[in-house]
Design a protein around this motif. Structure first.
Motif, PDB file in Angstrom:
ATOM      1  N   ILE A  54      14.941  17.955 -30.342  1.00  0.00           N
ATOM      2  CA  ILE A  54      16.173  17.933 -31.426  1.00  0.00           C
ATOM      3  C   ILE A  54      16.182  19.343 -31.862  1.00  0.00           C
ATOM      4  CG2 ILE A  54      14.652  16.980 -33.229  1.00  0.00           C
ATOM      5  CD1 ILE A  54      18.443  16.163 -32.862  1.00  0.00           C
ATOM      6  N   THR A  56      18.345  21.348 -34.471  1.00  0.00           N
ATOM      7  CA  THR A  56      19.162  21.166 -35.746  1.00  0.00           C
ATOM      8  C   THR A  56      18.958  22.346 -36.851  1.00  0.00           C
ATOM      9  OG1 THR A  56      20.370  20.003 -37.503  1.00  0.00           O
ATOM     10  CG2 THR A  56      17.957  19.621 -37.105  1.00  0.00           C
ATOM     11  N   TYR A  61      14.794  17.163 -40.521  1.00  0.00           N
ATOM     12  CA  TYR A  61      13.436  17.767 -40.175  1.00  0.00           C
ATOM     13  C   TYR A  61      12.552  17.115 -39.478  1.00  0.00           C
ATOM     14  CZ  TYR A  61      15.754  20.604 -43.902  1.00  0.00           C
ATOM     15  OH  TYR A  61      16.362  21.265 -44.773  1.00  0.00           O
ATOM     16  N   GLY A  63      10.547  15.615 -35.725  1.00  0.00           N
ATOM     17  CA  GLY A  63      10.947  14.698 -34.668  1.00  0.00           C
ATOM     18  C   GLY A  63      11.769  13.442 -35.308  1.00  0.00           C
ATOM     19  N   THR A  65      13.883  12.937 -37.068  1.00  0.00           N
ATOM     20  CA  THR A  65      15.511  13.232 -37.128  1.00  0.00           C
ATOM     21  C   THR A  65      16.124  12.414 -35.688  1.00  0.00           C
ATOM     22  OG1 THR A  65      15.148  15.462 -38.248  1.00  0.00           O
ATOM     23  CG2 THR A  65      17.409  14.886 -36.983  1.00  0.00           C
ATOM     24  N   ARG A  79      11.226  19.026 -33.265  1.00  0.00           N
ATOM     25  CA  ARG A  79      12.573  19.755 -33.716  1.00  0.00           C
ATOM     26  C   ARG A  79      12.403  21.157 -33.894  1.00  0.00           C
ATOM     27  NH1 ARG A  79      13.563  22.567 -39.126  1.00  0.00           N
ATOM     28  NH2 ARG A  79      15.666  22.467 -39.209  1.00  0.00           N
TER      29      ARG A  79
END
Length: 393
Positions: A54, A56, A61, A63, A65, A79
């Motif tokens: 992911i 962003t 914040y 994984g 998310t 993330r």
């Protein structure tokens, strides 16, 4: 020793939300929408996914998310953040993990919910430093590209503004043909030229949109594409160049180019075996955060000779029906720029073009495309380039 990921990995499905002011949707909603489209496009079940990434900047914040809205079954989720190249960086990590054999099927999602955060696109918190880094807005930083370019290549300011307006005009023309773009309206050049200034010489229409949105991809090894019903798009090259902090310290830097773009392009072309990008590429999605950025990028990436890009812009070389269409989906300027999603959104457009799903902006039989992100400032940034193809070579 530098190696290449050429044709080792394929995208078999992609998804993308519309970009814009999604007050009625949460970050979770956007992730679910983009991922669901990619999964359906790939013809897989969620249970086929072995791992996920992911991307962003500031909309979540860790994984969780992604894991929370998609209710993944305790999969490894990473993330990733790398400024405006965040979505592309998540994609790169997934590609290398799949190519290495760590996972067979990977999901990549890029997302940003900027509107609810109050992020204006003009002012962000600067990272800690020693106090010597200039405190400057993004429009102010990229506006610095224009006057040196005009002076070096003999353009009066009025003529230079017309060149920049032509870039914005083209991207709004393309965005008007895109049902998922943030701005779906053609804008006359006269309107662009008369718009209020943001950072001289940039006006409102020289700046990309601040948007919410998400995009997603399903990645597998090339040897496995026949196991799935999704149509494959093959990764030819992945390249990232990261500024080392020397940009403003070098007296020869004149703000008419971006070194990281040049470095990333050279490596991507090496991996893909490209010697003449203008002739070999069929389309390019580049990081037009501001109109002078696209102008400089086209020279940095070898689409124009140095100092000739402004002429190519005026001559329509990068129009939808030009020699090399640049930002056929409208680019950041018209499609919008939810930071974590933009890199994957670019790949989404190439995927649509390859498989004749681009509607009235469809190009004739494209087979090789390039995407380009940059994050940071002209003198120090992260520059990412991917090259993808419709066919194995």
């Amino acid at each position: 020793m530098k190696k290449s990921i050429h044709d080792q990995v394929a995208i078999i499905g992609m998804g993308c939300t519309s970009f814009g002011e999604h007050w009625e949707k949460s970050t979770d909603d956007l992730i679910i929408e983009a991922a669901a489209e990619a999964i359906e496009c790939a013809g897989i079940e969620p249970s086929h996914i072995d791992a996920a990434w992911i991307g962003t900047m500031d909309s979540g914040y860790a994984g969780m998310t992604l894991a929370t809205p998609l209710k993944t079954d305790y999969l490894p989720v990473t993330r990733v953040e790398n400024m405006c190249a965040t979505g592309s960086e998540a994609f790169r990590n997934a590609c290398y993990a799949v190519a290495a054999g760590a996972y067979d099927v990977a999901l990549v999602v890029g997302v940003e919910k900027l509107k609810d955060s109050g992020y204006s696109g003009l002012v962000i918190n600067s990272q800690p430093g020693d106090g010597t880094f200039p405190n400057i807005t993004a429009p102010g930083a990229f506006a610095l590209l224009a006057p040196p370019y005009f002076q070096k290549y003999g353009l009066e300011k009025k003529q230079g503004k017309e060149v920049l307006a032509r870039v914005a005009w083209k991207n709004h023309q393309n965005g008007a043909k895109n049902p998922k773009a943030q701005f779906q309206k053609e804008v006359p050049i006269e309107t662009i030229l008369k718009a209020p200034l943001v950072a001289d010489p940039l006006g409102v229409f020289d700046c990309s949109g601040v948007a919410d949105g998400a995009a997603a991809a399903i990645v597998v090894r090339t040897e496995d594409v026949n196991k799935f019903s999704g149509r494959p798009m093959y990764v030819k090259a992945l390249s990232v160049a990261v500024g080392n902090g020397n940009g403003l310290l070098q007296s020869d830097y004149d703000f008419t180019y971006i070194r990281e773009n040049q470095k990333a392009a050279a490596e991507a072309y090496r991996q893909a075996g490209i010697t003449n990008p203008l002739k070999e590429l069929d389309l390019a999605e580049v990081h037009d955060c501001f109109t002078p950025t696209e102008l400089v990028i086209c020279e940095d990436l070898g689409f124009s000779e140095r100092g000739e890009g402004w002429k190519d812009v005026l001559n329509g070389k990068f129009d939808l029906n030009g020699v090399l269409p640049v930002n056929p989906d409208g680019g950041l300027k018209s499609f919008g720029h939810p930071i974590g999603a933009s890199g994957l959104r670019m790949l989404y457009e190439v995927y649509l073009q390859f498989f004749e799903r681009a509607g009235n902006r469809q190009l004739p039989n494209p087979k090789l495309g390039l995407t380009h992100n940059l994050g940071g400032y002209p003198w120090q940034c992260v520059s990412f380039i991917s090259i993808v193809g419709k066919e194995l070579t």
